[in-house]
Design an enzyme around this catalytic site. Structure first.
Site, short mmCIF file in Angstrom:
data_model
loop_
_atom_site.label_atom_id
_atom_site.label_comp_id
_atom_site.label_asym_id
_atom_site.label_seq_id
_atom_site.Cartn_x
_atom_site.Cartn_y
_atom_site.Cartn_z
N GLN A 1 0.80 -1.23 0.00
CA GLN A 1 0.00 0.00 0.00
C GLN A 1 0.83 1.28 0.00
O GLN A 1 0.51 2.22 -0.74
CB GLN A 1 -0.91 -0.04 1.22
CG GLN A 1 -1.93 1.05 1.29
CD GLN A 1 -2.90 0.78 2.43
OE1 GLN A 1 -3.73 -0.11 2.35
NE2 GLN A 1 -2.77 1.51 3.50
N GLU B 1 -3.88 9.26 -0.89
CA GLU B 1 -3.20 10.06 0.14
C GLU B 1 -2.12 10.95 -0.46
O GLU B 1 -1.28 11.49 0.26
CB GLU B 1 -2.59 9.14 1.19
CG GLU B 1 -3.64 8.33 1.94
CD GLU B 1 -3.07 7.54 3.11
OE1 GLU B 1 -1.87 7.24 3.09
OE2 GLU B 1 -3.84 7.25 4.03
N ASP C 1 4.08 0.24 4.38
CA ASP C 1 2.82 -0.30 4.86
C ASP C 1 2.44 -1.38 3.86
O ASP C 1 1.96 -1.09 2.76
CB ASP C 1 1.73 0.77 4.97
CG ASP C 1 0.44 0.20 5.57
OD1 ASP C 1 0.41 -1.02 5.87
OD2 ASP C 1 -0.53 0.96 5.75
N LYS D 1 -5.02 4.94 15.37
CA LYS D 1 -6.04 5.68 14.62
C LYS D 1 -7.27 5.71 15.52
O LYS D 1 -7.87 4.65 15.77
CB LYS D 1 -6.41 4.93 13.34
CG LYS D 1 -5.32 4.84 12.28
CD LYS D 1 -5.73 3.82 11.21
CE LYS D 1 -4.92 3.91 9.94
NZ LYS D 1 -5.14 2.73 9.06
P1 PGA Z 1 -7.02 3.56 5.59
O1 PGA Z 1 -5.55 3.01 5.53
O2 PGA Z 1 -7.07 4.85 6.25
O3 PGA Z 1 -7.46 3.55 4.15
O4 PGA Z 1 -7.78 2.48 6.33
C1 PGA Z 1 -4.43 3.64 6.00
C2 PGA Z 1 -3.44 2.61 6.45
O5 PGA Z 1 -3.59 1.41 6.13
O6 PGA Z 1 -2.50 2.93 7.18
ZN ZN Z 2 -1.93 0.58 7.40
#
Ligand code: PGA
Ligand code: ZN
Length: 428
Positions: free
Chosen positions: A168, A211, A248, A341
């Site tokens: 990712q 992002e 990541d 998060k």
């Molecule tokens: P997400 O991913 O905010 O799309 O869930 C961010 C990450 O995997 O760090």
């Molecule tokens: Zn992540």
């Protein structure tokens, strides 16, 4: 002691143009504040539930009117006029009112909006910078010693891009920079150089992903690592000393049967561990997030053993900011860093419990944005207040990302604090 006079809520659109919510909170003292709530796309299955309307005729079911109604309806009815001594009392009231283990009744988006808006309003009431108020929530009297180090998305793949590569994010961390200002300037230079290299090597103006990371049509992960290292060198920096890489992997999202699919290869977990181990040896990689899938508990300890001498082993989908999952990871030796998060768990107090637990095990904390963000910047205050080692916000383009970097710069100017050393700074 603070009492809530009124709550407001409205649907707004996030950086992908999908609905999310903004919540306003006015206290009896007249102090008022509002916050907006981010939203992920590469979500862990153990995350608290983000309430969506499910009406396919409106925003393909993604509307947040039900979450708005829950804030101004049942939540406001339960908490308006009540005196709360502390954030945790408000958050306990919210979780009791919801009554489910995953916040599926009121919605984690509705609950987090109220939790955060209350915190911000109390900071206003006490005339405290938000980061100081957040610090006090984690640990009364906590001293702020350093600022988090930015980790910045250079290349994007997986669910945030067109799936050219499974991984990712490949991020940059300016581990040799001594200020946030310097870290951002260095990273910006490398990002721009990487864009130029893509043009030179592939004749392509790389588009950017959710992002803001560059998403070239390059399909080889190793070719992207080479590009990243060349971009560091060509910008006049030393890979591994001035700037390093973080990954990541987000491996939950390319599970295939008993294994993982990378391109045409079907890898067993042990093969993926070995592949990542090879990358960490060959390239200046200092952090690996979600190297294995969220439920692959059996293999996380071997990943940890393979790479933890060189990189921090960071859990996102694995942990979902959830104290029970963090406890399991501590006991099984699966990770040594928490990706935090707050909307994965749904209230500030539960996220603080997750942070305290991670700290008690000696872990590092990386405070993270979501791929769906807003112009709000409370996240930078949270990362400073909770003394994260790193702040992960996405790239160094796009205003929803820059809102956080600009806030971190403002906090740096205001406090004069140094940036915290990278946890693996002994490696060069
Ligand atoms: P997400 O991913 O905010 O799309 O869930 C961010 C990450 O995997 O760090
Ligand atoms: Zn992540």
């Amino acid at each position: 002691m603070s009492a809530i006079r009124s709550l407001t809520a409205q649907e707004i659109l996030d950086s992908r143009g999908r609905p999310t919510i903004e919540v306003g909170c006015t206290l009896e003292s007249g102090a008022t504040a509002s916050v907006s709530v981010p939203s992920g796309a590469s979500t862990g299955s153990a995350e608290a539930l983000e309430l969506r309307d499910g009406d396919p005729r409106r925003y393909r079911g993604l509307g947040c009117r039900a979450a708005v109604r829950n804030v101004v309806g049942p939540i406001a009815a339960a908490i308006a006029g009540v005196e709360f001594d502390a954030q945790r009392e408000l958050d306990a009231t919210l979780t009791a009112l919801d009554g489910t283990s995953n916040k599926s009744n009121l919605g984690a988006n509705a609950m987090l909006g109220v939790s955060l808006a209350f915190a911000r309003a109390v900071a206003v009431e006490r005339d405290l910078p938000l980061y100081r108020h957040f610090a006090g929530l984690l640990e009364p009297g906590m001293e702020l010693r350093a600022l988090p180090r930015p980790t910045i998305n250079l290349f994007s793949g997986g669910k945030h891009a067109g799936g050219q590569v499974e991984i990712q994010d490949i991020l940059l961390v300016a581990n040799g920079a001594s200020t946030v200002d310097e870290a951002l300037a260095w990273t910006w230079a490398v990002y721009q150089t990487a864009a130029d290299l893509i043009q030179e090597r592939y004749g392509e103006r790389a588009l950017s992903a959710d992002e803001g990371g560059l998403a070239p049509s390059v399909q080889s992960i190793e070719a992207l690592f080479e590009l990243a290292v060349d971009a560091i060198t060509d910008s006049g920096f030393r890979p591994g000393t001035d700037l390093s890489l973080c990954l990541d992997v987000a491996a939950s999202h390319f599970v295939s049967g008993e294994g993982y699919r990378i391109g045409s290869d079907l890898l067993f977990p042990a093969d993926l561990v070995e592949r990542i181990g090879g990358w960490v040896e060959q390239y200046p990689i200092v952090s690996v997030e979600d190297g294995l899938a969220e439920d692959d508990w059996a293999n996380w300890p071997s990943l940890f053993a393979r790479i933890s001498n060189r990189a921090i082993v960071l859990g996102d989908d694995l942990l979902t900011t959830n104290p029970a999952r963090i406890q399991r990871a501590i006991e099984t030796g699966s990770a040594n860093a928490l990706l935090l998060k707050v909307n994965q768990i749904g209230t500030l107090s539960e996220a603080a419990e997750a942070a305290r637990l991670a700290r008690s095990a000696g872990w590092a904390i990386v405070v993270s944005a979501r791929s769906g963000e807003t112009e709000d910047n409370w996240l930078s205050d949270l990362a400073v207040g909770w003394q994260g080692e790193a702040l992960k916000v996405g790239s160094i383009t796009r205003s929803e990302r820059l809102a956080k970097w600009n806030r971190l710069l403002a906090i740096e100017r205001e406090t004069g604090l140094p940036v915290t050393p990278w946890p693996n700074s002994t490696r060069s």
